[in-house]
Every structure is written in C-alpha cells, then in structure tokens.
Design a protein around this motif. Structure first.
Motif, PDB file in Angstrom:
ATOM      1  N   ARG A 100      -7.115  19.695  -0.015  1.00  0.00           N
ATOM      2  CA  ARG A 100      -7.187  19.886  -1.404  1.00  0.00           C
ATOM      3  C   ARG A 100      -5.786  18.546  -1.860  1.00  0.00           C
ATOM      4  N   PHE A 101      -4.762  18.286  -1.633  1.00  0.00           N
ATOM      5  CA  PHE A 101      -3.554  17.417  -1.533  1.00  0.00           C
ATOM      6  C   PHE A 101      -4.945  16.385  -1.085  1.00  0.00           C
ATOM      7  N   LEU A 102      -4.985  16.796   0.563  1.00  0.00           N
ATOM      8  CA  LEU A 102      -5.308  15.335   1.516  1.00  0.00           C
ATOM      9  C   LEU A 102      -6.454  14.581  -0.005  1.00  0.00           C
ATOM     10  N   ALA A 103      -7.857  16.167  -0.341  1.00  0.00           N
ATOM     11  CA  ALA A 103      -8.944  14.872  -0.881  1.00  0.00           C
ATOM     12  C   ALA A 103      -8.144  13.888  -1.987  1.00  0.00           C
ATOM     13  N   PRO A 113       1.115  -0.873   0.087  1.00  0.00           N
ATOM     14  CA  PRO A 113       0.173   0.436   0.246  1.00  0.00           C
ATOM     15  C   PRO A 113       0.512   0.992  -0.210  1.00  0.00           C
ATOM     16  N   LEU A 114       1.695   1.064   0.387  1.00  0.00           N
ATOM     17  CA  LEU A 114       2.699   2.192   0.682  1.00  0.00           C
ATOM     18  C   LEU A 114       3.111   3.380  -0.791  1.00  0.00           C
ATOM     19  N   THR A 115       3.510   1.442  -1.285  1.00  0.00           N
ATOM     20  CA  THR A 115       3.917   1.977  -3.344  1.00  0.00           C
ATOM     21  C   THR A 115       3.071   2.759  -4.131  1.00  0.00           C
ATOM     22  N   LEU A 116       1.460   2.639  -3.565  1.00  0.00           N
ATOM     23  CA  LEU A 116       0.379   2.927  -4.553  1.00  0.00           C
ATOM     24  C   LEU A 116       0.131   4.347  -3.268  1.00  0.00           C
ATOM     25  N   ALA A 117       0.234   4.614  -2.127  1.00  0.00           N
ATOM     26  CA  ALA A 117      -0.048   5.484  -1.432  1.00  0.00           C
ATOM     27  C   ALA A 117       1.464   7.071  -1.870  1.00  0.00           C
ATOM     28  N   ALA A 118       2.611   6.246  -1.846  1.00  0.00           N
ATOM     29  CA  ALA A 118       3.983   7.597  -2.321  1.00  0.00           C
ATOM     30  C   ALA A 118       3.602   8.122  -3.960  1.00  0.00           C
ATOM     31  N   LYS A 119       3.257   7.107  -5.218  1.00  0.00           N
ATOM     32  CA  LYS A 119       2.925   7.503  -6.215  1.00  0.00           C
ATOM     33  C   LYS A 119       1.492   8.395  -6.300  1.00  0.00           C
ATOM     34  N   ALA A 120       0.798   8.078  -5.266  1.00  0.00           N
ATOM     35  CA  ALA A 120      -0.493   9.152  -5.623  1.00  0.00           C
ATOM     36  C   ALA A 120       0.379  10.418  -4.896  1.00  0.00           C
ATOM     37  N   VAL A 121       0.882  10.740  -4.018  1.00  0.00           N
ATOM     38  CA  VAL A 121       1.147  11.848  -2.801  1.00  0.00           C
ATOM     39  C   VAL A 121       2.322  12.958  -4.203  1.00  0.00           C
ATOM     40  N   LEU A 122       2.560  11.619  -5.187  1.00  0.00           N
ATOM     41  CA  LEU A 122       4.122  11.932  -6.068  1.00  0.00           C
ATOM     42  C   LEU A 122       2.873  12.724  -7.129  1.00  0.00           C
ATOM     43  N   ILE A 123       1.394  12.337  -7.298  1.00  0.00           N
ATOM     44  CA  ILE A 123       0.509  12.775  -8.829  1.00  0.00           C
ATOM     45  C   ILE A 123      -0.126  14.172  -8.365  1.00  0.00           C
ATOM     46  N   ALA A 124      -0.395  13.991  -7.302  1.00  0.00           N
ATOM     47  CA  ALA A 124      -1.220  15.325  -6.016  1.00  0.00           C
ATOM     48  C   ALA A 124      -0.398  16.338  -6.177  1.00  0.00           C
ATOM     49  N   LEU A 125       0.884  16.064  -5.544  1.00  0.00           N
ATOM     50  CA  LEU A 125       1.636  17.736  -5.955  1.00  0.00           C
ATOM     51  C   LEU A 125       1.506  18.988  -6.908  1.00  0.00           C
ATOM     52  N   VAL A 140     -10.493  -0.209   4.678  1.00  0.00           N
ATOM     53  CA  VAL A 140     -10.209   1.264   4.784  1.00  0.00           C
ATOM     54  C   VAL A 140      -9.013   1.441   5.868  1.00  0.00           C
ATOM     55  N   LEU A 141      -8.787   2.750   4.901  1.00  0.00           N
ATOM     56  CA  LEU A 141      -7.347   3.152   5.993  1.00  0.00           C
ATOM     57  C   LEU A 141      -7.169   4.737   6.632  1.00  0.00           C
ATOM     58  N   THR A 142      -6.779   5.603   6.654  1.00  0.00           N
ATOM     59  CA  THR A 142      -7.248   6.681   7.390  1.00  0.00           C
ATOM     60  C   THR A 142      -5.468   7.716   7.114  1.00  0.00           C
ATOM     61  N   LEU A 143      -5.673   8.791   6.545  1.00  0.00           N
ATOM     62  CA  LEU A 143      -4.874   9.216   6.073  1.00  0.00           C
ATOM     63  C   LEU A 143      -4.106  10.078   6.658  1.00  0.00           C
ATOM     64  N   SER A 144      -3.693  10.818   7.692  1.00  0.00           N
ATOM     65  CA  SER A 144      -3.285  12.187   8.530  1.00  0.00           C
ATOM     66  C   SER A 144      -2.002  12.936   7.760  1.00  0.00           C
ATOM     67  N   LEU A 145      -2.116  13.949   7.472  1.00  0.00           N
ATOM     68  CA  LEU A 145      -1.806  14.860   6.797  1.00  0.00           C
ATOM     69  C   LEU A 145      -1.410  16.450   8.141  1.00  0.00           C
TER      70      LEU A 145
END
Length: 489
Positions: free
Chosen positions: A470-473, A316-328, A451-456
């Motif tokens: 907006r970034f977290l969304a 899941p970290l792999t996908l989350a990391a890619k999601a962060v890069l796209i959201a940035l 389900v998971l929770t994201l904390s920013l």
C-alpha cells in the motif's frame, strides 16, 4: 609568577561509541600558541569528518601522531605547555593545582580535582574516571606526566628510570632490550614479555590475516610500537625483514603494480559493518513498481519556471521525497523501529528522512530532521544543502544518526531498479530508478512516456506485505498523478 606544566590531550570518544579515528590534518604546529576551543586538528571517524577543538590554552609542545595515522580512543595525540591557572581553573581548596606530589592531597580529593582539570568538551562524552591518579609517586613506578594511561591502553610499556633505588624483595626487571629484538619489552602484568611484540589489537589482527609474524617486523611507532604501516611495509619488502614462510589461503603480498590494496577504514569500514548487521538481522523483502511519471515530470518543468522556485534545484528526487512523506501519513508502519531489547515496536510520530549520498569517503546517509514538517520548497533547499555538505565531507555525526526511513537515488547512475539494504534501525528504504522514455500504454494506445521503477525494501518483522504494498502504491500514485495528493491529505 605562575609555573607551567605539560598536559597531554588524548583522542576523545567523539560521541559515536567508536574505538578509533584517523588524523586527517593538523591545523597547528609545534611551538604555536593556541586558545581554548581553537580548532587544532581534523579527524575522521567512521561516520564523519570532525574538527577537534583544543581543551587547553597554551603552547603546542609535541604532536604525537602524523596525518593519515589511525589512532585509538584514549591515546595521546598532542602535548601542551600550559600555566597552572589554565590547567586547573578550579583548584581544590588549600592545595595548589600544580602540586602533583603534595602529601596533603587525599586520593579521593585528588581524583575529583583531576576530573575538574580535564575539560569535558561537547560531544566528547564523560571524562574517563580511570584518568585520575594518586597524588604521590610510588617507588619503582615511573611518574606519568599529569595523567595516567586509561585501563584500555595499559599495553604501553613502562620504562623504569635508572635511579639508585632498588626494587624490594624481587629481582630487578631487565629493561635493556636484546640486541636482536627490534621491539621493546611489554608492561609486566599486561601480557608476558615473551608472547608477542608490542602492537594494538587491530594491527595484530591485520598481521594474522596477512600471515605476518610480528616478531619479524620492526616497529616505527612510539617506543617500538608496530603500526599498520609497518606491517604493510614488511609485506612490500621495505623493512628489510624476511617474508613470512607461508600466507593463509587467499592472502597475497603486494607485488609491483599487479594489484592495489586499499585499507578498509573510516566510512567504508562503518558502512560495511552496518550493512552486514542489517542484512543478517532484519528479514528483507523487496517489492518493485514501474510507474508512468510523465505528469510528475511535467509538473517539475512548470515548477522550475515558477518565480517562487526560481534559483532552487528541483529534481525527481525532490518530488519522490515529498511523495514518501505524504505516503507515510497513511502507512505509519514503515516509519518505525524494532526494539529488540525491550521487545517493542517503536513508531515515530516524526520523519527524519535519510538520503543516501555517494561521497569520495564512501556511502553516507545523512538525514533531514523533521522532514514531514517542510514544504516542497523547504524540502528542495534541505536536499540541496544535505548533498553538498555530504560531498564536501563536512556532514556532522548528528546528521548521520536518528534517521527513520531512507531514499537512495540509483537513477542518477542510470540504474533502473535494485534491492537496497535497510539502513540499520529503519523499517524501509526506497530506491528511485532512472527516468526513461519508453513505449507505454496510454489512453488505450502505445505512446512514448517517461517511466521509472521504484524498489522498496522493508523489514518484514515490522511491515507485512499489505502495508509495504500500500505504501509503494501510494508513492507511485502520487508520482503518476500529482493531483492524487488532494485525496490523501
């Protein structure tokens, strides 16, 4: 036939601006012959474990520090016996490099020559200018072997040799220590001889915190230097000295097995200082988002069965990391730094993605350089290599600096959410919670979903509430429905 000389190698500044390092292990012993740049020791800075190459080719004559010892930058750690040619590859014209007392040498020329003799190894910073010394020995001053003590280390005592020469115009300094004193006199001009026993500033602070009178501690270091271990042994009663009359409130000596004390050093010491500085410098704001990531977990399962991703670790970290890069790309304010000196906001046009890693040495945050330019497969490979290197303690200082945004995966410990503290100099950090099977509203009904929770957490000087939200969304939308990426890129 060339003559030989003794050269001291002082602990260098490893390019981190730190003041001390710990000797982890020696790769050589006394009497060993070493070549230039051969690894002779492994030292631990506050950020990483570093292999120390030899600055000379020669024979090891003395190891000044033992493994486990914390050494200040600039302090001698090893002595070599080297030939004149090896010690001075570029001697001054007309003057042999092995002639320290040559009257023809001028101080300026000698200083330049001495600078040439000292190899400036990559990452060790510039040669300390104060290491150059005059060519001639002055009367009543003990000759130092091939290098003077840097100004920051002048607390090392000077012992006048018992020669016939008498000091002129002053009363001779008494060099014989009193029988009742376990330490030797200090250097005149640095601190009065009657003020305190010889020790380094960190040791004096440790003694003060523990309520120890250094005058009652016997020093076991070079020339009676009181070390951290001496202070701890004094508290343990191993030194045979009397216990201090009273310790400050909240400070107790170790008694039997009732408690364990662990020195604060290395990565843990650096991390503590960095987190305190970050928490009380940047105004933190933390937002939370709980997401149904069932589609992302289904995608992950499909990718693991794909031939292209076969043999690669996908989490899941792999996908989350890619999601962060796209959201940035849509929210660049979170990939920025606050420049207090120049009063500017520096927005990065690249992403060095930091990944918090729990290691035996403490928490480290190495980063993947230019992570935004990597494909999902390349990102997976980089994450695997980064975590394996961090846990083995081989992360380089370069990998620990220059991060622009970070992720901490607290989900691997079964934690759902938290309020992560920013890595100093970064605008945001995302905590990834555990993926759990939970009852969730799905298509108008209640179903068991993943389900998971994201904390920013973000720096409110750089990122306002709308930008952070907006970034977290965006990150949540990608993990909730990976197909949403098509609408974002």
């Amino acid at each position: 036939m060339s003559a030989t000389m003794i050269k001291e190698f002082r602990l260098p500044d490893l390019g981190e601006g730190l003041t001390e390092s710990e000797i982890l292990s020696w790769k050589v012993g006394v009497g060993d012959t070493v070549s230039l740049n051969q690894v002779i020791a492994e030292v631990e800075t506050a950020k990483a474990v570093v292999e120390l190459p030899s600055p000379f080719a020669g024979v090891i004559r003395e190891l000044h520090e033992q493994p486990g010892t914390i050494v200040e930058v600039g302090k001698p750690i090893v002595s070599f016996e080297v030939s004149d040619d090896a010690a001075a590859p570029s001697p001054a014209p007309g003057t042999p490099a092995s002639s320290p007392a040559s009257p023809a040498s001028e101080p300026g020329a000698q200083a330049a020559q001495e600078a040439k003799r000292q190899p400036n190894l990559v990452g060790y910073g510039a040669v300390v200018e104060s290491s150059a010394r005059p060519a001639r020995r002055l009367r009543n001053v003990r000759a130092v072997v091939e290098s003077d003590t840097p100004r920051s280390l002048v607390a090392e005592p000077v012992e006048p040799k018992p020669v016939a020469t008498k000091p002129v115009g002053t009363k001779p300094v008494e060099t014989k220590p009193a029988a009742a004193k376990p330490v030797e006199p200090r250097t005149p001009g640095v601190e009065p001889a009657e003020t305190r026993p010889r020790s380094t500033p960190p040791v004096r602070k440790l003694a003060k915190d523990l309520g120890v009178d250094l005058a009652m501690v016997a020093g076991t270091g070079p020339q009676g230097l009181i070390t951290r271990e001496d202070v701890q042994h004094f508290l343990d009663g191993h030194s045979g000295g009397a216990a201090p009359e009273a310790a400050p409130a909240g400070v107790q000596a170790r008694q039997g097995e009732r408690e364990t004390r662990t020195p604060i050093k290395g990565v843990r010491k650096f991390t503590a200082a960095a987190m305190v500085a970050s928490a009380f410098t940047a105004p933190h704001v933390t937002e939370f988002l709980t997401v149904d990531v069932t589609p992302a977990m289904e995608l992950l399962a499909k990718l693991k069965g794909n031939r292209e991703f076969s043999g690669h670790k996908l989490t899941p970290l792999t996908l989350a990391a890619k999601a962060v890069l796209i959201a940035l790309r849509r929210n660049p304010a979170l990939n920025a730094r606050w420049d207090e000196v120049n009063q500017e906001i520096v927005t990065f046009n690249y992403v060095n993605l930091g990944i918090a890693a729990a290691t035996p040495r403490g928490l480290t945050v190495p980063n993947i350089k230019d992570a935004d330019s990597l494909s999902l497969l390349q990102l997976a490979e980089a994450l695997t290599g980064l975590t394996e290197t961090a846990r083995s303690g081989k992360t380089t200082p370069a990998d620990l600096t220059g991060g622009t945004i970070s992720i901490t995966n607290i989900g691997v410990f079964g934690i759902d959410a938290g309020t992560p503290i920013l890595n100093p100099g970064e605008a945001a950090i995302l905590a990834l919670g555990a993926v759990r099977n939970m009852p969730w509203e799905y298509q108008g009904e209640v179903a068991l979903r993943q389900v998971l929770t994201l904390s920013l957490s973000f720096d409110h000087r750089l990122v306002d509430g709308e930008q952070g939200s907006r970034f977290l969304a965006d990150v949540g939308a990608i993990l909730a429905e990976p197909g949403m990426v098509l609408t974002m890129v």
